[in-house]
Design a protein around this motif. Structure first.
Motif, PDB file in Angstrom:
ATOM      1  N   SER A 144      67.643  13.032 -24.538  1.00 49.02           N
ATOM      2  CA  SER A 144      68.208  12.267 -25.637  1.00 49.02           C
ATOM      3  C   SER A 144      67.150  11.916 -26.950  1.00 49.02           C
ATOM      4  N   ARG A 145      65.939  11.659 -26.331  1.00 49.79           N
ATOM      5  CA  ARG A 145      65.062  11.407 -27.374  1.00 49.79           C
ATOM      6  C   ARG A 145      64.003  12.272 -27.794  1.00 49.79           C
ATOM      7  N   LEU A 146      64.037  13.583 -27.339  1.00 50.69           N
ATOM      8  CA  LEU A 146      62.733  14.569 -27.431  1.00 50.69           C
ATOM      9  C   LEU A 146      63.373  15.888 -27.696  1.00 50.69           C
ATOM     10  N   ASN A 147      62.975  16.341 -29.128  1.00 47.51           N
ATOM     11  CA  ASN A 147      63.395  17.846 -29.505  1.00 47.51           C
ATOM     12  C   ASN A 147      62.127  18.335 -29.609  1.00 47.51           C
ATOM     13  N   VAL A 148      62.259  19.764 -29.083  1.00 41.31           N
ATOM     14  CA  VAL A 148      60.871  20.731 -29.714  1.00 41.31           C
ATOM     15  C   VAL A 148      61.559  22.052 -30.154  1.00 41.31           C
ATOM     16  N   GLY A 149      60.610  22.675 -30.872  1.00 39.80           N
ATOM     17  CA  GLY A 149      61.222  24.112 -31.277  1.00 39.80           C
ATOM     18  C   GLY A 149      60.082  24.520 -32.347  1.00 39.80           C
ATOM     19  N   ILE A 150      60.666  25.531 -33.287  1.00 36.16           N
ATOM     20  CA  ILE A 150      59.534  26.009 -34.266  1.00 36.16           C
ATOM     21  C   ILE A 150      60.461  25.970 -35.715  1.00 36.16           C
ATOM     22  N   ASN A 151      59.514  26.069 -36.524  1.00 39.84           N
ATOM     23  CA  ASN A 151      60.055  25.951 -37.894  1.00 39.84           C
ATOM     24  C   ASN A 151      59.154  27.335 -38.940  1.00 39.84           C
ATOM     25  N   SER A 152      59.955  27.603 -39.945  1.00 40.36           N
ATOM     26  CA  SER A 152      59.298  28.664 -40.758  1.00 40.36           C
ATOM     27  C   SER A 152      59.555  28.366 -42.223  1.00 40.36           C
ATOM     28  N   SER A 153      58.788  28.751 -42.958  1.00 43.72           N
ATOM     29  CA  SER A 153      59.193  28.855 -44.458  1.00 43.72           C
ATOM     30  C   SER A 153      58.721  29.689 -45.134  1.00 43.72           C
ATOM     31  N   ASN A 166      61.686   4.518 -30.199  1.00 45.06           N
ATOM     32  CA  ASN A 166      62.881   3.431 -29.987  1.00 45.06           C
ATOM     33  C   ASN A 166      63.920   3.688 -30.899  1.00 45.06           C
ATOM     34  N   ARG A 167      64.660   2.799 -31.205  1.00 47.03           N
ATOM     35  CA  ARG A 167      65.793   2.934 -32.012  1.00 47.03           C
ATOM     36  C   ARG A 167      65.530   2.886 -33.529  1.00 47.03           C
TER      37      ARG A 167
END
Length: 208
Positions: A166-175, A203-204
């Motif tokens: 609920s608090r942690l996102n991982v991924g990849i970005n490109s531009s 936290n919040r």
């Protein structure tokens, strides 16, 4: 509201005949967030001001804060769309390292920059999301001194992230960015970036 005073010992960016001056700049900001419906949200933030130079009246100018923007967000099922327009009025030549003092007594560096675009986020599954966006930017001189720096920018972005918790996102970005000058004597350019993305809600109130 706010007020800024700045002393500059070389407002004309000259190596041989520098000119010093003191500038005074009151500013005021305003904004609102308007939930039109549960799926539609309108937000606007505008900061305006005026800069007076005590010994260089030709440089007096209106300013627009860099964070001035208009946002419209809407949701269609699992798809969210963010239409945005950000604008600023720049009058500080020190932020452009390629500029140097010229023949003019003053550097009348006033530019208007506007970026308009859209970002789409599709929540394909509960934990997977895909993001794509496009921004068009234009940079225009408000004086006749720096018309050769006028350009248009195109920026395309693509990415995806996975919600580990609920608090942690991982991924990849490109531009991919494309910079096109209106003056044929300037060199156009493009750039590509690809990299990892991590977002952690400590936290919040704090997100890294």
């Amino acid at each position: 509201a706010g007020f800024q005073a700045e002393f500059n010992d070389n407002i004309n960016l000259s190596a041989t005949d520098p000119r010093s001056d003191l500038s005074l700049g009151p500013t005021v900001g305003m904004g609102f967030i308007l939930p039109l419906t549960k799926e539609h949200l309108l937000q606007m933030d505008v900061g305006m001001g005026y800069r007076w130079y005590l010994n260089s009246p030709p440089l007096n100018s209106l300013t627009l804060a860099p964070n001035s923007r208009l946002d419209y967000r809407m949701f269609v099922g699992n798809l969210s769309l963010n239409f945005h327009d950000s604008f600023t009025m720049q009058n500080d030549p020190v932020s452009r390292p390629e500029l140097t003092g010229g023949k003019n007594q003053y550097i009348d560096f006033r530019r208007f920059h506007n970026t308009i675009g859209v970002i789409a986020e599709w929540r394909a599954f509960r934990q997977w999301a895909f993001i794509a966006g496009y921004d068009f930017g234009l940079d225009r001189s408000l004086s006749s001194d720096f018309l050769n720096l006028d350009d248009n920018q195109h920026n395309f972005s693509l990415g995806t992230y996975y919600q580990l918790s609920s608090r942690l996102n991982v991924g990849i970005n490109s531009s991919y960015s494309l910079n096109l000058y209106r003056d044929s004597n300037q060199n156009d350019g493009d750039s590509t970036t690809v990299g990892p993305f991590v977002s952690w809600e400590v936290n919040r109130y704090i997100t890294l």
